[in-house]
Design a protein around this motif. Structure first.
Motif, PDB file in Angstrom:
ATOM      1  N   VAL A 105       0.858  -1.193   0.000  1.00 49.36           N
ATOM      2  CA  VAL A 105       0.000   0.000   0.000  1.00 49.36           C
ATOM      3  C   VAL A 105       0.890   1.238   0.000  1.00 49.36           C
ATOM      4  O   VAL A 105       1.854   1.315   0.758  1.00 49.36           O
ATOM      5  CB  VAL A 105      -0.903  -0.006   1.254  1.00 49.36           C
ATOM      6  CG1 VAL A 105      -1.703   1.283   1.358  1.00 49.36           C
ATOM      7  CG2 VAL A 105      -1.824  -1.222   1.216  1.00 49.36           C
ATOM      8  N   ASN A 232      -7.694  -2.805   7.165  1.00 49.08           N
ATOM      9  CA  ASN A 232      -7.922  -2.693   5.720  1.00 49.08           C
ATOM     10  C   ASN A 232      -8.508  -1.334   5.342  1.00 49.08           C
ATOM     11  O   ASN A 232      -8.233  -0.813   4.255  1.00 49.08           O
ATOM     12  CB  ASN A 232      -8.827  -3.821   5.224  1.00 49.08           C
ATOM     13  CG  ASN A 232      -8.042  -5.127   5.046  1.00 49.08           C
ATOM     14  OD1 ASN A 232      -6.846  -5.103   4.711  1.00 49.08           O
ATOM     15  ND2 ASN A 232      -8.699  -6.251   5.280  1.00 49.08           N
ATOM     16  N   ALA A 235      -5.580   0.859   5.110  1.00 46.77           N
ATOM     17  CA  ALA A 235      -4.555   0.388   4.162  1.00 46.77           C
ATOM     18  C   ALA A 235      -5.292  -0.228   2.981  1.00 46.77           C
ATOM     19  O   ALA A 235      -5.276  -1.445   2.786  1.00 46.77           O
ATOM     20  CB  ALA A 235      -3.642  -0.627   4.833  1.00 46.77           C
ATOM     21  N   GLY A 237      -6.507  -1.833  -0.203  1.00 47.96           N
ATOM     22  CA  GLY A 237      -5.829  -2.667  -1.192  1.00 47.96           C
ATOM     23  C   GLY A 237      -4.902  -3.698  -0.587  1.00 47.96           C
ATOM     24  O   GLY A 237      -4.421  -4.583  -1.279  1.00 47.96           O
ATOM     25  N   ALA A 238      -4.646  -3.610   0.716  1.00 45.84           N
ATOM     26  CA  ALA A 238      -3.757  -4.596   1.340  1.00 45.84           C
ATOM     27  C   ALA A 238      -4.441  -5.951   1.424  1.00 45.84           C
ATOM     28  O   ALA A 238      -3.781  -6.991   1.395  1.00 45.84           O
ATOM     29  CB  ALA A 238      -3.339  -4.136   2.735  1.00 45.84           C
TER      30      ALA A 238
END
Ligand SMILES: *[C@@H]1O[C@H](CO)[C@@H](O)[C@H](O)[C@H]1NC(C)=O
Ligand SMILES: *[C@@H]1O[C@H](CO)[C@@H](O)[C@H](O)[C@H]1NC(C)=O
Ligand SMILES: *[C@@H]1O[C@H](CO)[C@@H](O)[C@H](O)[C@H]1NC(C)=O
Ligand SMILES: *[C@@H]1O[C@H](CO)[C@@H](O)[C@H](O)[C@H]1NC(C)=O
Ligand SMILES: *[C@@H]1O[C@H](CO)[C@@H](O)[C@H](O)[C@H]1NC(C)=O
Ligand SMILES: *[C@@H]1O[C@H](CO)[C@@H](O)[C@H](O)[C@H]1NC(C)=O
Length: 448
Positions: A105, A232, A235, A237-238
């Protein structure tokens, strides 16, 4: 005048302490100071099996009437977990997988996670960290201070399981012990039990034993989703999973014990208020891994209990499970005439030993999704780094007795006495029928 009396009394006490085994010897050393790592005690203690050692109770001297028999030689057995370590190789792989997702990320939307951009994972694997070595050294010092009076010129007899972190813990312990005695005693690690062979200090010999994954995964699915969602959200897209969340939380203790300053992930650990969930995860892991919740857990502690019974009764080891009969039948590698025995092992094996003996038994099994706040099976009290069980053989009013302490907390031993922590040796031996019967058929099931 009062001051003079006090000084005189103190002087006399110290003088007599050299040759009388009074209560004072026991109570003088209560705490086990270790280097500060800058984390509040309640947070450290929530790290479960990754918690640095702390005493789970205040060491109590044996009752009046004990230790006075000058003919009888007391006997002290301890088994101790290795000190703080780096992540195991399996854990390191899982941690790195979670971190690489998080570090993919580029734009964190939660300031809590901004540090991740500059975070570097640089821990070793499997081995003792320097802090763990000092914990072990300190434990050796405390053992000498508390029990030197029983040595009577004999060195403690020390064994270790062959893992490097266990051998290093044992040798640092002997160094602490020797230094505390001003080198009047210089114990050495006399026997190293190969983890590839018959080893009563490791849980390496029961291939059919199950693991704790069903229970720890059920608990993870109960507590972790809101934490994972929060991470999430910060962050994007993690795509962290609950397993990733758990592995990132472990970085708080691992970085802290490795660097002796608060790890960067401790801010995340505290922001997610992860302590009580993390603790329970560890309790389930040991309880269902090798403890009471694992059908083939306790049997893996039987070999050690049979060795302990041999030392307590001064008779040859009788065991058909994990013991190495070549070593245990030789007085050079399994003496019975010492007063002080110290063994070094792992948490999973010690959980099996506690369960084989009958310590800390739950009235009902631990529920994987619903923690009982009054449970007695608590890793931070049983199996922190350098956690230890001590079995003392004492003479009280002319009869031989046994006491068991786990991290200084006196165990009630309700299975062999009135629950006041003192059993006669005969009653204790009688209570250990599971071990004396080689696990009532469970050992054979390890190979089915
Ligand atoms: C103490 O443990 C460390 C590993 O952390 C090891 O390198 C060292 O040799 C040990 N010290 C002693 C005296 O055994
Ligand atoms: C038992 O111990 C002896 C002496 O250390 C060793 O040579 C042998 O390999 C061990 N056997 C097993 C099965 O562990
Ligand atoms: C997260 O999932 C999205 C959508 O499936 C995907 O495009 C992205 O590559 C994933 N990110 C990572 C780090 O795997
Ligand atoms: C090692 O343990 C196995 C399994 O209990 C046993 O059959 C064998 O005799 C043991 N070996 C030694 C050297 O004690
Ligand atoms: C213990 O027994 C061994 C072997 O029989 C002997 O060599 C040693 O001297 C004894 N030690 C003590 C302190 O009695
Ligand atoms: C565990 O607790 C949950 C929630 O209270 C309950 O539904 C479940 O029946 C319990 N499981 C067992 C095996 O007792």
């Amino acid at each position: 005048m009062a001051l003079l009396a006090l000084i005189t009394l103190t002087y006399l006490c110290y003088t007599y302490a050299a040759f009388v085994p009074p209560r004072m010897h026991y109570s003088r050393i209560d705490a086990s100071p270790v280097p500060s790592i800058g984390i509040p005690d309640d947070v450290q203690q929530s790290w479960s099996m990754y918690s640095p050692y702390f005493a789970a109770g205040t060491y109590e001297a044996p009752p009046d009437g004990c230790l006075v028999d000058q003919v009888f030689v007391p006997d002290y057995n301890q088994i101790q977990r290795h000190g703080a370590r780096f992540p195991t190789s399996g854990a390191a792989t899982r941690i790195k997988a979670a971190l690489s997702k998080l570090q993919s990320v580029t734009d964190f939307t939660d300031s809590l996670l901004e540090f991740v951009e500059d975070y570097t994972y640089d821990l070793g694997q499997d081995n003792l960290v320097p802090f763990g070595a000092s914990q072990s050294y300190e434990a050796g010092r405390v053992a000498f201070e508390r029990y030197s009076w029983i040595l009577k010129g004999q060195e403690p007899f020390v064994r270790a399981s062959s893992g490097s972190r266990v051998v290093d813990s044992a040798s640092n312990w002997t160094a602490g012990f020797a230094a505390a005695s001003a080198h009047r005693y210089n114990p050495v690690v006399s026997v190293i039990l190969s983890e590839a062979g018959n080893d009563t200090l490791d849980d390496n010999m029961c291939p059919a034993a199950g693991d704790s994954d069903p229970e720890t995964n059920a608990w993870l699915a109960t507590f972790a989703p809101p934490m994972t969602a929060r991470l999430n959200a910060g962050a994007v897209g993690a795509n962290l999973t609950d397993t990733d969340t758990y592995n990132l939380l472990t970085l708080c203790p691992f970085d802290t014990v490795a660097k002796e300053r608060p790890g960067d992930f401790c801010a995340v650990y505290e922001a997610l208020d992860a302590g009580s969930a993390f603790m329970y995860s560890g309790d389930l892991d040991k309880y269902y891994g090798t403890g009471y919740g694992q059908p083939l857990g306790p049997v893996q502690g039987v070999g050690y209990i049979n060795e302990l019974l041999a030392r307590l009764t001064g008779t040859a080891v009788q065991d058909q499970t994990q013991t190495n009969s070549t070593l245990d039948s030789d007085p050079a590698t399994f003496p019975l005439n010492r007063t002080f025995y110290a063994d070094f092992s792992h948490d999973n094996q010690m959980a099996a030993i506690f369960a084989a003996m009958g310590l800390l038994r739950q009235s009902a099994p631990l529920n994987a999704t619903n923690p009982d706040p009054s449970r007695t099976w608590r890793n931070e009290k049983m199996l922190p780094f350098s956690g230890r069980m001590v079995v003392e053989r004492l003479s009280c009013d002319g009869q031989t007795h046994v006491r068991v302490l786990v991290n200084d907390a006196l165990m009630p031993l309700e299975f062999c006495g009135s629950g006041d922590g003192l059993c006669t040796l005969d009653a204790f031996v009688g209570s250990q029928s599971y071990a004396r019967n080689n696990g009532n058929g469970d050992w054979e099931q390890c190979f089915e």
